[in-house]
Design an enzyme around this catalytic site. Sequence first.
Site, mmCIF file in Angstrom:
data_model
loop_
_atom_site.group_PDB
_atom_site.id
_atom_site.type_symbol
_atom_site.label_atom_id
_atom_site.label_comp_id
_atom_site.label_asym_id
_atom_site.label_seq_id
_atom_site.Cartn_x
_atom_site.Cartn_y
_atom_site.Cartn_z
ATOM 1 N N THR A 121 0.921 -1.040 0.363
ATOM 2 C CA THR A 121 0.016 0.045 0.085
ATOM 3 C C THR A 121 0.801 1.390 0.003
ATOM 4 O OG1 THR A 121 -1.951 -1.159 1.111
ATOM 5 C CG2 THR A 121 -1.723 1.299 1.410
ATOM 6 N N GLU A 153 -7.118 -9.935 7.291
ATOM 7 C CA GLU A 153 -6.886 -10.685 7.776
ATOM 8 C C GLU A 153 -7.836 -11.644 8.451
ATOM 9 O OE1 GLU A 153 -3.549 -9.443 10.594
ATOM 10 O OE2 GLU A 153 -3.037 -8.121 9.265
ATOM 11 N N LYS A 202 -7.506 2.047 -3.105
ATOM 12 C CA LYS A 202 -7.257 1.291 -2.033
ATOM 13 C C LYS A 202 -7.193 1.741 -0.719
ATOM 14 C CE LYS A 202 -4.919 -1.396 0.453
ATOM 15 N NZ LYS A 202 -5.340 -2.339 1.448
ATOM 16 N N LEU A 248 -19.967 -1.819 11.220
ATOM 17 C CA LEU A 248 -21.019 -0.632 12.080
ATOM 18 C C LEU A 248 -21.236 -1.473 13.702
ATOM 19 C CD1 LEU A 248 -23.974 0.597 9.795
ATOM 20 C CD2 LEU A 248 -21.918 1.293 10.749
ATOM 21 N N ALA A 250 -20.350 -1.747 17.049
ATOM 22 C CA ALA A 250 -19.633 -0.235 17.934
ATOM 23 C C ALA A 250 -18.475 -1.088 18.645
ATOM 24 C CB ALA A 250 -20.433 0.375 18.342
ATOM 25 N N CYS A 258 -3.053 -1.795 9.224
ATOM 26 C CA CYS A 258 -3.994 -1.108 7.939
ATOM 27 C C CYS A 258 -4.452 -0.251 8.089
ATOM 28 C CB CYS A 258 -4.822 -2.212 7.201
ATOM 29 S SG CYS A 258 -4.011 -3.831 6.341
HETATM 30 C C1 UGA Z 1 -8.403 -4.308 6.727
HETATM 31 C C2 UGA Z 1 -9.727 -4.412 5.284
HETATM 32 O O1 UGA Z 1 -10.749 -5.071 5.762
HETATM 33 C C3 UGA Z 1 -9.487 -5.204 4.252
HETATM 34 O O2 UGA Z 1 -9.892 -4.165 3.616
HETATM 35 C C4 UGA Z 1 -7.949 -4.621 3.886
HETATM 36 O O3 UGA Z 1 -7.842 -5.068 2.545
HETATM 37 C C5 UGA Z 1 -6.591 -4.870 4.800
HETATM 38 O O4 UGA Z 1 -7.962 -3.497 5.634
HETATM 39 C C6 UGA Z 1 -5.723 -3.933 4.531
HETATM 40 O O5 UGA Z 1 -5.220 -2.661 4.016
HETATM 41 O O6 UGA Z 1 -4.400 -4.383 4.106
HETATM 42 P P1 UGA Z 1 -7.548 -5.686 7.857
HETATM 43 O O7 UGA Z 1 -6.866 -4.741 8.964
HETATM 44 O O8 UGA Z 1 -7.289 -7.388 8.187
HETATM 45 O O9 UGA Z 1 -8.655 -5.680 6.519
HETATM 46 O O10 UGA Z 1 -9.447 -6.160 9.241
HETATM 47 P P2 UGA Z 1 -10.976 -5.639 9.398
HETATM 48 O O11 UGA Z 1 -11.376 -7.087 9.091
HETATM 49 O O12 UGA Z 1 -10.412 -4.928 8.135
HETATM 50 O O13 UGA Z 1 -10.834 -5.085 10.743
HETATM 51 C C7 UGA Z 1 -10.012 -3.615 11.183
HETATM 52 C C8 UGA Z 1 -10.301 -3.228 12.584
HETATM 53 O O14 UGA Z 1 -11.748 -2.315 12.420
HETATM 54 C C9 UGA Z 1 -10.238 -4.423 12.837
HETATM 55 O O15 UGA Z 1 -9.816 -3.780 14.390
HETATM 56 C C10 UGA Z 1 -11.696 -4.642 13.652
HETATM 57 O O16 UGA Z 1 -11.695 -5.262 15.338
HETATM 58 C C11 UGA Z 1 -12.380 -3.458 13.602
HETATM 59 N N1 UGA Z 1 -13.936 -3.377 13.419
HETATM 60 C C12 UGA Z 1 -14.225 -3.455 12.223
HETATM 61 C C13 UGA Z 1 -14.701 -2.859 14.070
HETATM 62 O O17 UGA Z 1 -14.002 -1.911 14.984
HETATM 63 N N2 UGA Z 1 -15.919 -2.442 13.699
HETATM 64 C C14 UGA Z 1 -16.551 -3.177 12.882
HETATM 65 O O18 UGA Z 1 -17.976 -3.044 12.478
HETATM 66 C C15 UGA Z 1 -16.247 -3.657 11.660
#
Ligand code: UGA
Length: 430
Positions: A121, A153, A202, A248, A250, A258
Amino acid sequence: MELVVVGLGHVGVITAASLARMGNSVIGVDIDPERVNSLNASIPPFYEPGLGELLSLLGKEGRARFAVLDQVDGITAPVVFICVGTPSQPNGAADLTYVRDTIKWVREKAQVPITIVMKSTVPPGTGRKLVSQYFGAENDSFAYVSNPEFLREGRAIEDWFQPDRIVIGGEKPDAVELVAGLFRGIKAPLIRTDTTSAELIKYAANAFLATKISFINEIANLCEKLGGDVTDVAHAVGIDPRIGADFLQAGIGYGGSCFPKDVRALDFLATSNGHSFELLRAVINVNNRQRLLPVCKIRERLCSLQGKVVAILGLAFKPNTDDVREAPALDIIRLLLDEGAKVQAYDPIANINASRILPSSVVYADSASEALTGAHAVVICTEWGEFSLLDWRGLFNRMEPPRAVIDGRNCLEGQALLRLGFDYMGIGRR
Ligand code: UGA
């Protein structure tokens, strides 16, 4: 096709293994000999569901092999994927040292014309700058293509084979088509665009998802003031397809390798281009504040934290990973220790990674019930499935009054815990 993948972190390993699974002959390259040896023995260097099985299969088929960077004599593959890290600098800007070093290395080792595919990225505008710095004239036999990754992940293999979209940005149509051909067979919209737009897609995707999270967290904070319940609000709001139910949830905010890094980098990029991206600043501020809420809630209940025992359930930044980078749990633990609390932590798979970076005074438990033993309060930092299945009735006597349960991910049955006598507090829940 013969392919090289440079950088064997989460993105690089999944890229190398998946491209090999699709029938290519792949060499994965990294500077870390331990990582390379582990991969050649089909042992995943980090936790990712399905990766062990995939590496074993590839090991048997002999379609993927891994090598240490300085042992590669020359590159004969027509396509090289760059998947090296782009960490945050103190000012928020992305550090492109590894990207630049890799491009120089590819140019030096190339024995054939090569298309470099950027999966790391990099801030929008980087690709064009790299091309003008390292690629010489228009008729240079090298080409540069941006192909951002959208892997989550914990679901990375699934995301590779069933992506929402494939984005390929570049200025040379032949190179764009060469890379597009590698994804033949994957059913997803393919977006061909220029390099800068691909890079922006991205950042915009990650920043928008982070914005959704901070937005619902602000609604949760308002729910606490007004006596509403954010889970009901988010559910009802998310039913509208223009809004969507995902992201969504919370809680104590986003972490990982990332979102925090990319949102900061986009903010830095905007500022350095003369634009003050106010919305993004607010997203960052809300997220920084959100992760401290559990400590405020514990303070309210216990007054002084000196000598009190606090259990932490979940250290990874989200379930199904052992990754603790920028995990909210780490900040919460540091603050609790600063205030004199004793911390007993448990994560199903991330204890070891957390112990490498947290102060040595943290005690690691082998189970949730061990972590809860003698605790005055517990904070759920990661919504691992096993935490909602715990026998809370049986755990009641293991804890000490006031038995405060801070559900940082709103993943427990709050009413049931209150009935059992726990002092349950979610984030924005009635
Ligand atoms: C994220 C993106 O979702 C991927 O599409 C992207 O490819 C990746 O970053 C990257 O840039 O490489 P990731 O970091 O694996 O993926 O994790 P997510 O599942 O997106 O969650 C990120 C954070 O948001 C976590 O700490 C999760 O607990 C938090 N989260 C997620 C919330 O607090 N609330 C939600 O409703 C969803």
